[in-house]
Design a protein around this motif. Structure first.
Motif, PDB file in Angstrom:
ATOM      1  N   THR A 176       3.093   6.218  -7.173  1.00 11.22           N
ATOM      2  CA  THR A 176       2.008   6.748  -7.993  1.00 11.22           C
ATOM      3  C   THR A 176       1.918   8.260  -7.874  1.00 11.22           C
ATOM      4  O   THR A 176       1.688   8.964  -8.855  1.00 11.22           O
ATOM      5  N   GLY A 210       2.656  -4.199  -8.635  1.00  9.51           N
ATOM      6  CA  GLY A 210       1.643  -3.190  -8.338  1.00  9.51           C
ATOM      7  C   GLY A 210       2.217  -1.843  -7.944  1.00  9.51           C
ATOM      8  O   GLY A 210       1.485  -0.956  -7.507  1.00  9.51           O
ATOM      9  N   LYS A 248     -11.467  -1.548 -11.477  1.00 12.88           N
ATOM     10  CA  LYS A 248     -11.010  -2.841 -10.962  1.00 12.88           C
ATOM     11  C   LYS A 248     -12.127  -3.864 -10.902  1.00 12.88           C
ATOM     12  O   LYS A 248     -11.883  -5.042 -10.849  1.00 12.88           O
ATOM     13  N   SER A 295       0.225   1.903 -10.422  1.00 15.60           N
ATOM     14  CA  SER A 295      -1.014   1.622 -11.123  1.00 15.60           C
ATOM     15  C   SER A 295      -1.290   2.788 -12.057  1.00 15.60           C
ATOM     16  O   SER A 295      -1.408   3.932 -11.621  1.00 15.60           O
ATOM     17  N   ASN A 321      -7.494  -4.215  -1.443  1.00 15.71           N
ATOM     18  CA  ASN A 321      -7.165  -5.132  -2.534  1.00 15.71           C
ATOM     19  C   ASN A 321      -5.990  -6.032  -2.186  1.00 15.71           C
ATOM     20  O   ASN A 321      -5.982  -7.205  -2.524  1.00 15.71           O
ATOM     21  N   GLN A 322      -4.986  -5.453  -1.536  1.00 14.66           N
ATOM     22  CA  GLN A 322      -3.822  -6.242  -1.150  1.00 14.66           C
ATOM     23  C   GLN A 322      -4.224  -7.333  -0.156  1.00 14.66           C
ATOM     24  O   GLN A 322      -3.822  -8.480  -0.273  1.00 14.66           O
ATOM     25  N   PRO A 327       3.261   1.762  -3.453  1.00 15.00           N
ATOM     26  CA  PRO A 327       2.519   2.248  -4.632  1.00 15.00           C
ATOM     27  C   PRO A 327       1.993   3.670  -4.465  1.00 15.00           C
ATOM     28  O   PRO A 327       2.003   4.435  -5.431  1.00 15.00           O
ATOM     29  N   THR A 351       0.835  -1.197   0.000  1.00 14.12           N
ATOM     30  CA  THR A 351       0.000   0.000   0.000  1.00 14.12           C
ATOM     31  C   THR A 351       0.870   1.247   0.000  1.00 14.12           C
ATOM     32  O   THR A 351       0.668   2.155  -0.795  1.00 14.12           O
ATOM     33  N   ASN A 377      -4.553   4.726 -11.323  1.00 13.77           N
ATOM     34  CA  ASN A 377      -4.442   5.606 -10.149  1.00 13.77           C
ATOM     35  C   ASN A 377      -3.572   6.810 -10.444  1.00 13.77           C
ATOM     36  O   ASN A 377      -3.824   7.913  -9.961  1.00 13.77           O
ATOM     37  N   GLY A 417      -6.386   0.424  -2.083  1.00 11.27           N
ATOM     38  CA  GLY A 417      -5.235  -0.430  -2.375  1.00 11.27           C
ATOM     39  C   GLY A 417      -4.993  -1.430  -1.266  1.00 11.27           C
ATOM     40  O   GLY A 417      -4.716  -2.600  -1.517  1.00 11.27           O
ATOM     41  N   ILE A 442      -6.708   6.193  -2.591  1.00 12.79           N
ATOM     42  CA  ILE A 442      -5.906   5.164  -3.250  1.00 12.79           C
ATOM     43  C   ILE A 442      -5.325   4.198  -2.229  1.00 12.79           C
ATOM     44  O   ILE A 442      -5.333   2.981  -2.417  1.00 12.79           O
TER      45      ILE A 442
END
Lengths: 303, 315
Positions: free
Chosen positions: A98, A153, A302, A156, A211-212, A94, A91, A159, A208, A204
């Motif tokens: 990003t 990842g 996603k 992204s 999702n992780q 990224p 997390t 993002n 994120g 984000i």
């Protein structure tokens, strides 16, 4: 406002509408809530009764042995450690990368910006497919490595576009004044842009992180080494090959010493593992709710 | 930014240019990253044109041209399986499209609830499943639907409706419907958020004017709320056309077993089973390539459709 109006002149039709409406939504709410509740009461009830399917509405013979025993499952502690590390690293890194990339691409006078930007965002519309990506991971020596959870990842593209758009909407004057004072790009980025971009970065980060934590496909595809299994994957394995893990525990303990009610069973362990895997989500959920609407944009892609 | 507007003295301009180059080199690592993880996999497409054997270098594999593609259609066993997979993908996606208006209805009727607190509670409870992984959803479904200990079976037994448990999870009946139900359970509340936001943006005066004119609740919904939400619905619909073949596999992989497999195998799951499961790298890459091409065609037609109807392109 509607509430006041409705109270003033609630016709028969209105009343019927509200009764039906409330009933339907309360049913929907129950359908969403009950599986969670059912799971939890089954982890704290008498394990024999759970095995017989007798715990349906209320917990009976409450005990918390399952929550102690579950940590004795082979690989459980390690899986928690892997899941937590991948979520934290996967997390934080990224978000950093990003935001940097988004910032750089928001600068219009970048040399060949259009070319680089197009080269990057075009990847949102095609994918080589599962098998070529799999072979690529093999080529990059990311198979059976913890870093396969993190590195792919790190950036992204979608993002990044969100962050770039957000940064472009910030007033340019702020940065210009810092520029006149002689601040370099990194200084301007850290001291001016980042603090202003907090809402989008928080969105984000939260989505994120979820999702992780929830990912299991990458373990399924790229990991064979059981030392690198995540919580999700351990649970997945457990759901697939039900009884083996419980026997690994009961074998270690003297059967005659155990109270039947709290003796661990496959079902009890499975349920307890599930609850433990859900818990982190429940904890971050209130924070997620604050960023619902921004999050919809991320969720849209996603799926 | 100001440099674009007015010509600057030569010294300042060169400074600006140097600045631009600095930014270029700072951005380069990110572009390189994108190249490695998004462009480089494309070389893997070459596997579709050879007879790949694990452990052998690509150049040492026999070149077979388009055989892998033609075999998929010409060999009866392969063809039947491919058609089965396509049927499943289309079937499940079709059901998905049929459920697409439900989040809109959910939002409309939730908004009609007078109590703000009630709305909030229901929204919180129904959105939570969206953040739960498919692994956990399977575990929850197992708790609810298992033959021997599942809640539903126990309840039906205790009421006396059935004698033996119904194998909800391990039967090939109505698999598509069940899958649609699970994904609806996961996403209904979440998908409604877009519509709730849109409803909140509707002008109150229009609503009040309609009420003064004597429009009832259903009339207001039909003539004001729904027309206001249709553009949002349309955008989501068009966006999902590009993803038509992406029926996914996370959900299907979890619920797949010997009984459900003939009905649950989607294109993605098929590629996984064939490529990773059976090691048929060349075949599965060929299927993947065909899928990618169809996706590009679908994306561009969706884009054209959006251009025609809405006047601007979506992507």
């Amino acid at each position: 406002m509607t509430a006041i109006r409705n109270k003033r002149r609630m016709s028969v039709g209105d009343r019927i509408f509200h009764i039906v409406n409330y009933t339907v939504f309360i049913l929907l709410g129950l359908i969403c809530f009950y599986p969670f509740y059912y799971l939890v009461i089954n982890t704290i009830s008498n394990n024999r009764m759970v095995d017989l399917g007798m715990i349906m509405y209320l917990p009976q013979g409450i005990h918390f042995t399952n929550y102690v025993k579950v940590f004795e499952v082979d690989g459980m502690i390690r899986a928690i450690f892997i899941s937590v590390s991948r979520t934290v690293l996967g997390t934080a890194l990224p978000v950093i990368f990003t935001s940097i990339a988004g910032y750089l691409f928001s600068k219009e006078h970048m040399w060949h910006r259009k070319l680089l930007y197009r080269f990057t965002i075009i990847t949102m519309y095609f994918s080589a497919g599962m098998i070529p990506v799999y072979m690529n991971m093999k080529l990059l020596h990311l198979m059976n490595s913890f870093w396969v959870y993190i590195i792919p990842g790190l950036l992204s593209v979608y993002n990044m576009v969100l962050v770039k758009t957000f940064m472009e909407s910030l007033p340019a004057a702020l940065e210009e004044s810092a520029q006149i004072d002689g601040a370099t790009y990194p200084q301007r980025f850290i001291h001016i842009v980042l603090p202003l971009a907090k809402p989008i970065l928080a969105t984000i980060a939260l989505f994120g992180a979820v999702n992780q934590w929830n990912a299991y496909m990458d373990t399924l595809l790229y990991i064979n080494d059981s030392e690198l299994y995540t919580m999700q994957f351990l649970l997945y394995e457990y759901l697939n090959q039900a009884s083996s893990i419980a026997s690994s525990i009961t074998a270690n303990t003297d059967m005659s010493m155990i109270d039947q009610a709290t003796q661990v069973s496959t079902t009890a362990l499975r349920n307890t593992m599930t609850v433990i895997t859900i818990l982190p989500i429940i904890f971050v959920y209130p924070f997620i709710q604050r960023y619902y609407v921004q999050g919809v944009m991320i969720g849209a892609v996603k799926g | 930014m100001s440099a674009v507007k007015a010509p600057k003295p030569a010294r300042q301009r060169s400074l600006h240019e140097r600045d631009g180059k600095k930014l270029f080199f700072m951005a380069l690592p990110f572009v390189l990253f994108v190249f490695v993880f998004h462009y480089m996999p494309l070389w893997g497409w070459s596997f579709a044109f050879v007879n790949y054997k694990p452990g052998r270098a690509l150049l040492n594999c026999d070149f077979v041209g388009l055989t892998n593609f033609t075999k998929l259609f010409l060999q009866p066993v392969m063809r039947n399986r491919l058609f089965e997979v396509l049927r499943n993908t289309f079937g499940m996606q079709l059901l998905h499209y049929l459920t697409m208006p439900l989040p809109m209805l959910f939002a409309i009727f939730l908004h009609e609830m007078p109590s703000r607190r009630c709305r909030k509670v229901i929204q919180t409870v129904t959105t939570l499943p969206n953040f739960i992984s498919w692994v956990i959803i399977y575990a929850l479904a197992y708790g609810m639907f298992a033959v021997d200990t599942g809640f539903i079976n126990n309840m039906l037994k205790s009421v006396g409706l059935i004698e033996t448990g119904i194998p909800f999870l391990t039967s090939g009946d109505n698999v598509w419907l069940k899958m649609t139900f699970y994904s609806l359970w996961k996403s209904l509340g979440w998908s409604a958020i877009v519509y709730l936001a849109a409803i909140a943006g509707i002008d109150h005066e229009v609503m009040e004017a309609a009420e003064v004119d004597g429009a009832g609740r259903m009339r207001r919904i039909w003539h004001i709320t729904i027309p206001e939400l249709i553009p949002t619905f349309f955008v989501l619909l068009v966006m999902s056309i590009g993803n038509f073949l992406n029926a996914g596999m996370e959900q299907q992989k979890m619920f797949s077993n010997a009984m459900t497999k003939p009905y649950i195998e989607t294109l993605d799951l098929y590629v996984y089973n064939m490529g990773i499961g059976s090691g048929l790298i060349s075949y599965s890459t060929a299927v993947g390539i065909m899928k990618s091409f169809v996706a590009v065609v679908l994306f561009s037609s969706a884009n054209m459709l959006s251009k025609k109807v809405r006047g601007y392109s979506m992507f």
